[in-house]
Enzyme design. Structure first.
Site, PDB file in Angstrom:
ATOM      1  CG  ASP A  12      -1.700   1.275   1.483  1.00 40.77           C
ATOM      2  OD1 ASP A  12      -1.897   1.495   0.281  1.00 40.77           O
ATOM      3  OD2 ASP A  12      -1.722   2.203   2.675  1.00 40.77           O
ATOM      4  CB  SER A  13       0.079   4.802  -1.440  1.00 44.24           C
ATOM      5  OG  SER A  13      -0.872   5.162  -0.328  1.00 44.24           O
ATOM      6  CB  CYS A  76      -2.469   1.144  -2.750  1.00 42.57           C
ATOM      7  SG  CYS A  76      -2.656   2.990  -3.009  1.00 42.57           S
ATOM      8  CD  GLU A 160      -1.832   8.845   5.965  1.00 42.95           C
ATOM      9  OE1 GLU A 160      -0.968   9.934   5.823  1.00 42.95           O
ATOM     10  OE2 GLU A 160      -1.257   7.838   5.271  1.00 42.95           O
ATOM     11  CB  CYS A 190      -9.250   5.188  -0.192  1.00 39.64           C
ATOM     12  SG  CYS A 190      -8.262   5.572   0.344  1.00 39.64           S
ATOM     13  CG  HIS A 192      -5.880   5.571   3.842  1.00 40.23           C
ATOM     14  ND1 HIS A 192      -5.330   5.181   3.338  1.00 40.23           N
ATOM     15  CD2 HIS A 192      -5.304   6.387   5.073  1.00 40.23           C
ATOM     16  CE1 HIS A 192      -3.653   5.742   2.992  1.00 40.23           C
ATOM     17  NE2 HIS A 192      -4.110   6.806   4.616  1.00 40.23           N
TER      18      HIS A 192
HETATM   19  N1  DGL Z   1      -4.483   3.715   0.110  1.00 44.57           N
HETATM   20  C1  DGL Z   1      -4.825   4.665  -1.447  1.00 44.57           C
HETATM   21  C2  DGL Z   1      -6.307   4.448  -2.026  1.00 44.57           C
HETATM   22  O1  DGL Z   1      -6.389   2.867  -1.222  1.00 44.57           O
HETATM   23  C3  DGL Z   1      -5.032   6.261  -0.478  1.00 44.57           C
HETATM   24  C4  DGL Z   1      -3.733   7.176  -0.449  1.00 44.57           C
HETATM   25  C5  DGL Z   1      -2.991   7.768  -1.066  1.00 44.57           C
HETATM   26  O2  DGL Z   1      -3.688   8.748  -1.743  1.00 44.57           O
HETATM   27  O3  DGL Z   1      -1.837   7.432  -1.709  1.00 44.57           O
HETATM   28  O4  DGL Z   1      -6.026   4.889  -3.191  1.00 44.57           O
END
Ligand code: DGL
Length: 271
Positions: A12-13, A76, A160, A190, A192
Protein backbone atom coordinates in the site's frame (compact mmCIF):
# COMPACT_ATOMS: atom_id res chain seq x y z
CA UNK A 1 5.04 -30.44 -4.08
CA UNK A 2 7.40 -27.47 -3.79
CA UNK A 3 8.84 -26.39 -0.46
CA UNK A 4 6.65 -23.96 1.42
CA UNK A 5 9.04 -21.00 1.67
CA UNK A 6 7.21 -18.11 0.01
CA UNK A 7 5.18 -15.36 1.64
CA UNK A 8 2.17 -13.23 0.82
CA UNK A 9 3.08 -9.58 0.30
CA UNK A 10 0.59 -6.77 0.83
CA UNK A 11 1.50 -3.41 -0.63
CA UNK A 12 0.00 0.00 0.00
CA UNK A 13 1.07 3.60 -0.37
CA UNK A 14 1.16 4.02 3.38
CA UNK A 15 -1.03 2.93 6.20
CA UNK A 16 -4.48 1.95 4.95
CA UNK A 17 -3.46 -1.38 3.43
CA UNK A 18 -2.58 -2.57 6.89
CA UNK A 19 -6.32 -2.94 7.55
CA UNK A 20 -6.45 -5.32 4.59
CA UNK A 21 -3.33 -7.21 5.72
CA UNK A 22 -4.76 -7.54 9.24
CA UNK A 23 -8.07 -8.83 7.88
CA UNK A 24 -6.17 -11.34 5.72
CA UNK A 25 -4.22 -12.55 8.71
CA UNK A 26 -7.42 -12.93 10.74
CA UNK A 27 -9.14 -14.89 7.98
CA UNK A 28 -6.13 -16.98 6.91
CA UNK A 29 -3.83 -16.95 9.95
CA UNK A 30 -1.65 -19.87 8.95
CA UNK A 31 0.21 -18.04 6.16
CA UNK A 32 3.13 -15.60 6.46
CA UNK A 33 2.54 -11.99 5.48
CA UNK A 34 4.86 -9.10 4.70
CA UNK A 35 3.18 -5.72 4.71
CA UNK A 36 4.97 -2.91 2.86
CA UNK A 37 3.81 0.69 3.25
CA UNK A 38 5.56 3.18 0.98
CA UNK A 39 5.47 5.83 3.68
CA UNK A 40 8.32 7.77 2.10
CA UNK A 41 6.19 8.49 -0.97
CA UNK A 42 2.65 8.59 0.45
CA UNK A 43 0.19 9.96 -0.66
CA UNK A 44 -0.09 8.48 -4.15
CA UNK A 45 -3.51 10.05 -4.82
CA UNK A 46 -2.20 13.26 -6.39
CA UNK A 47 0.70 11.72 -8.38
CA UNK A 48 1.02 11.07 -12.13
CA UNK A 49 0.30 7.59 -13.57
CA UNK A 50 3.95 7.14 -14.55
CA UNK A 51 5.07 8.01 -11.05
CA UNK A 52 2.54 5.69 -9.36
CA UNK A 53 3.50 2.89 -11.75
CA UNK A 54 7.22 3.25 -11.00
CA UNK A 55 6.70 3.45 -7.23
CA UNK A 56 4.48 0.36 -7.35
CA UNK A 57 6.91 -1.62 -9.50
CA UNK A 58 9.79 -0.76 -7.16
CA UNK A 59 7.82 -1.79 -4.07
CA UNK A 60 6.66 -5.08 -5.58
CA UNK A 61 10.17 -5.88 -6.79
CA UNK A 62 11.40 -5.38 -3.22
CA UNK A 63 8.70 -7.74 -1.90
CA UNK A 64 9.69 -10.35 -4.50
CA UNK A 65 13.46 -10.03 -4.16
CA UNK A 66 14.10 -8.97 -0.58
CA UNK A 67 11.12 -10.44 1.25
CA UNK A 68 10.59 -13.77 -0.48
CA UNK A 69 7.04 -13.07 -1.59
CA UNK A 70 5.61 -14.96 -4.57
CA UNK A 71 2.15 -13.47 -4.31
CA UNK A 72 1.59 -9.74 -3.82
CA UNK A 73 -1.73 -8.05 -3.19
CA UNK A 74 -1.81 -4.43 -4.23
CA UNK A 75 -4.15 -3.22 -1.50
CA UNK A 76 -3.88 0.40 -2.60
CA UNK A 77 -6.76 1.30 -4.91
CA UNK A 78 -4.80 4.15 -6.46
CA UNK A 79 -1.93 1.80 -7.36
CA UNK A 80 -4.34 -0.93 -8.50
CA UNK A 81 -6.07 1.57 -10.79
CA UNK A 82 -2.94 3.07 -12.20
CA UNK A 83 -0.40 0.28 -12.35
CA UNK A 84 -1.96 -3.17 -12.06
CA UNK A 85 -2.63 -3.95 -15.72
CA UNK A 86 0.90 -3.06 -16.81
CA UNK A 87 2.41 -4.83 -13.81
CA UNK A 88 0.52 -8.03 -14.65
CA UNK A 89 0.87 -7.91 -18.42
CA UNK A 90 4.44 -6.63 -18.81
CA UNK A 91 6.47 -6.54 -15.59
CA UNK A 92 5.38 -10.00 -14.39
CA UNK A 93 5.37 -11.68 -17.78
CA UNK A 94 8.85 -10.38 -18.64
CA UNK A 95 10.53 -10.74 -15.25
CA UNK A 96 8.66 -13.03 -12.86
CA UNK A 97 6.37 -15.33 -14.86
CA UNK A 98 5.82 -17.65 -11.87
CA UNK A 99 4.87 -14.96 -9.38
CA UNK A 100 1.49 -13.27 -9.09
CA UNK A 101 0.18 -9.77 -8.40
CA UNK A 102 -3.47 -9.31 -7.43
CA UNK A 103 -5.42 -6.06 -7.13
CA UNK A 104 -8.54 -4.99 -5.26
CA UNK A 105 -10.81 -3.45 -7.92
CA UNK A 106 -12.15 -6.56 -9.70
CA UNK A 107 -12.66 -8.59 -6.47
CA UNK A 108 -14.57 -5.64 -5.00
CA UNK A 109 -16.86 -5.40 -8.02
CA UNK A 110 -17.35 -9.17 -8.15
CA UNK A 111 -18.36 -9.10 -4.54
CA UNK A 112 -20.77 -6.20 -5.19
CA UNK A 113 -22.34 -8.19 -8.01
CA UNK A 114 -22.64 -11.33 -5.88
CA UNK A 115 -24.61 -9.21 -3.39
CA UNK A 116 -26.96 -8.04 -6.14
CA UNK A 117 -25.67 -4.45 -6.36
CA UNK A 118 -26.46 -2.54 -9.54
CA UNK A 119 -26.63 1.13 -8.46
CA UNK A 120 -23.21 1.48 -6.93
CA UNK A 121 -21.65 4.50 -5.30
CA UNK A 122 -17.88 4.85 -5.02
CA UNK A 123 -15.88 7.10 -2.76
CA UNK A 124 -12.14 7.17 -3.42
CA UNK A 125 -9.14 9.39 -4.17
CA UNK A 126 -9.35 11.89 -7.06
CA UNK A 127 -7.08 9.62 -9.05
CA UNK A 128 -9.22 6.52 -8.61
CA UNK A 129 -12.51 8.28 -9.42
CA UNK A 130 -11.08 10.17 -12.42
CA UNK A 131 -9.58 6.98 -13.88
CA UNK A 132 -13.09 5.50 -14.36
CA UNK A 133 -11.58 2.02 -13.90
CA UNK A 134 -14.39 0.97 -11.58
CA UNK A 135 -16.88 2.07 -14.29
CA UNK A 136 -14.94 0.18 -16.99
CA UNK A 137 -14.61 -3.02 -14.98
CA UNK A 138 -18.25 -3.14 -13.84
CA UNK A 139 -19.47 -3.10 -17.44
CA UNK A 140 -17.47 -6.32 -18.03
CA UNK A 141 -18.97 -7.98 -14.94
CA UNK A 142 -22.52 -6.58 -14.83
CA UNK A 143 -23.27 -4.46 -17.91
CA UNK A 144 -26.55 -3.17 -16.44
CA UNK A 145 -24.88 -1.77 -13.32
CA UNK A 146 -23.61 1.77 -12.96
CA UNK A 147 -21.00 3.45 -10.80
CA UNK A 148 -21.58 6.85 -9.24
CA UNK A 149 -18.09 7.98 -8.22
CA UNK A 150 -17.31 10.88 -5.91
CA UNK A 151 -13.75 11.93 -5.10
CA UNK A 152 -13.29 12.43 -1.37
CA UNK A 153 -9.78 13.90 -1.09
CA UNK A 154 -10.16 15.30 2.43
CA UNK A 155 -10.66 11.90 4.04
CA UNK A 156 -7.09 10.53 3.85
CA UNK A 157 -5.51 13.64 5.47
CA UNK A 158 -8.23 13.68 8.17
CA UNK A 159 -7.63 9.99 8.94
CA UNK A 160 -3.84 10.30 8.92
CA UNK A 161 -3.75 13.48 11.01
CA UNK A 162 -6.36 12.53 13.60
CA UNK A 163 -9.00 15.00 12.35
CA UNK A 164 -11.85 12.99 13.93
CA UNK A 165 -13.73 16.05 15.13
CA UNK A 166 -14.19 17.30 11.54
CA UNK A 167 -14.94 13.88 10.11
CA UNK A 168 -18.76 13.75 10.42
CA UNK A 169 -19.14 17.21 8.91
CA UNK A 170 -16.94 16.36 5.91
CA UNK A 171 -18.52 12.94 5.46
CA UNK A 172 -22.04 14.35 5.55
CA UNK A 173 -21.11 16.79 2.83
CA UNK A 174 -19.61 14.06 0.66
CA UNK A 175 -22.38 11.53 1.28
CA UNK A 176 -25.36 13.82 0.61
CA UNK A 177 -25.19 13.76 -3.22
CA UNK A 178 -24.45 10.04 -3.12
CA UNK A 179 -27.51 9.23 -1.05
CA UNK A 180 -29.66 11.48 -3.27
CA UNK A 181 -28.84 9.17 -6.18
CA UNK A 182 -30.83 6.32 -4.63
CA UNK A 183 -27.97 3.84 -4.71
CA UNK A 184 -28.12 0.33 -3.29
CA UNK A 185 -24.42 0.04 -2.37
CA UNK A 186 -21.40 2.18 -1.64
CA UNK A 187 -17.83 1.01 -2.30
CA UNK A 188 -15.21 2.40 0.05
CA UNK A 189 -12.58 2.54 -2.71
CA UNK A 190 -9.59 3.54 -0.63
CA UNK A 191 -7.87 1.42 1.97
CA UNK A 192 -7.90 4.23 4.52
CA UNK A 193 -11.70 4.29 4.62
CA UNK A 194 -11.84 0.94 6.41
CA UNK A 195 -11.16 2.95 9.56
CA UNK A 196 -14.33 5.02 9.14
CA UNK A 197 -16.67 2.35 7.76
CA UNK A 198 -18.78 2.18 10.95
CA UNK A 199 -19.19 5.94 10.92
CA UNK A 200 -20.28 5.80 7.30
CA UNK A 201 -22.74 3.01 8.10
CA UNK A 202 -24.22 5.16 10.89
CA UNK A 203 -24.30 8.36 8.83
CA UNK A 204 -26.08 6.62 5.95
CA UNK A 205 -28.57 5.11 8.43
CA UNK A 206 -27.85 1.73 6.87
CA UNK A 207 -29.79 2.88 3.80
CA UNK A 208 -27.05 1.64 1.46
CA UNK A 209 -24.90 -1.47 1.71
CA UNK A 210 -21.35 -0.42 2.60
CA UNK A 211 -18.74 -2.47 0.74
CA UNK A 212 -15.48 -2.35 2.65
CA UNK A 213 -12.40 -4.07 1.23
CA UNK A 214 -11.25 -5.54 4.56
CA UNK A 215 -14.44 -7.66 4.41
CA UNK A 216 -14.14 -8.41 0.69
CA UNK A 217 -10.50 -9.28 0.03
CA UNK A 218 -9.95 -12.12 2.57
CA UNK A 219 -12.70 -14.43 1.23
CA UNK A 220 -11.56 -13.60 -2.32
CA UNK A 221 -7.99 -14.60 -1.48
CA UNK A 222 -9.27 -17.81 0.10
CA UNK A 223 -11.08 -18.65 -3.14
CA UNK A 224 -8.03 -17.70 -5.22
CA UNK A 225 -5.78 -20.04 -3.22
CA UNK A 226 -8.30 -22.87 -3.54
CA UNK A 227 -8.28 -22.45 -7.30
CA UNK A 228 -4.50 -22.05 -7.54
CA UNK A 229 -2.89 -24.95 -5.70
CA UNK A 230 0.35 -24.31 -7.61
CA UNK A 231 0.62 -21.03 -5.67
CA UNK A 232 -0.87 -22.24 -2.40
CA UNK A 233 1.65 -25.07 -2.17
CA UNK A 234 4.52 -22.58 -2.22
CA UNK A 235 3.29 -20.51 0.71
CA UNK A 236 4.94 -20.89 4.08
CA UNK A 237 2.80 -21.37 7.17
CA UNK A 238 4.37 -20.00 10.33
CA UNK A 239 1.67 -17.46 11.27
CA UNK A 240 4.19 -14.64 10.79
CA UNK A 241 3.32 -11.02 10.18
CA UNK A 242 6.08 -8.58 9.22
CA UNK A 243 5.58 -4.86 8.79
CA UNK A 244 7.98 -2.89 6.55
CA UNK A 245 7.93 0.75 5.52
CA UNK A 246 10.10 2.96 3.36
CA UNK A 247 10.27 5.56 6.12
CA UNK A 248 9.55 4.85 9.77
CA UNK A 249 8.75 7.53 12.30
CA UNK A 250 6.99 7.64 15.66
CA UNK A 251 3.65 8.67 14.21
CA UNK A 252 3.66 5.73 11.81
CA UNK A 253 4.65 3.31 14.56
CA UNK A 254 1.74 4.62 16.69
CA UNK A 255 -0.71 4.22 13.81
CA UNK A 256 0.51 0.67 13.19
CA UNK A 257 0.04 -0.11 16.89
CA UNK A 258 -3.48 1.36 16.85
CA UNK A 259 -4.51 -0.70 13.82
CA UNK A 260 -2.88 -3.96 14.91
CA UNK A 261 -3.87 -3.60 18.58
CA UNK A 262 -0.29 -4.23 19.69
CA UNK A 263 3.22 -2.86 19.26
CA UNK A 264 5.04 -4.42 16.31
CA UNK A 265 8.61 -3.93 15.15
CA UNK A 266 8.67 -2.05 11.85
CA UNK A 267 11.51 -2.76 9.43
CA UNK A 268 12.71 0.19 7.38
CA UNK A 269 13.32 -1.05 3.88
CA UNK A 270 15.33 0.60 1.10
CA UNK A 271 15.29 -0.29 -2.55
N1 DGL B 1 -4.08 3.89 -0.07
C1 DGL B 1 -4.58 4.72 -1.13
C2 DGL B 1 -5.78 4.07 -1.83
O1 DGL B 1 -6.23 3.02 -1.46
C3 DGL B 1 -4.95 6.10 -0.68
C4 DGL B 1 -3.87 6.96 -0.09
C5 DGL B 1 -2.96 7.65 -1.07
O2 DGL B 1 -3.39 8.63 -1.74
O3 DGL B 1 -1.81 7.23 -1.13
O4 DGL B 1 -6.28 4.59 -2.80
Amino acid sequence: MQNRVKKIGVFDSGLGGLYIAKALQQALPEYDYVYLGDTFNVPYGGRSSENIYQLSENAIKALFEQKECDLVIVACNTASVSALRKLQREFLVNNYPDKRILGVIVPTLESATELGATQIGLIATEYTVRSKIYDEEITKITPSARIFGVATPLLVPLIEHHGEKYMDMVLQDYLEPILAEGLDSLILGCTHYVSIKDRIRTLTNHRVRILSQDEIIPPKLKTYLLHHPEMEERLSKHNEFTVCATSVNEGYARNVENIMGKKLPIQEITY
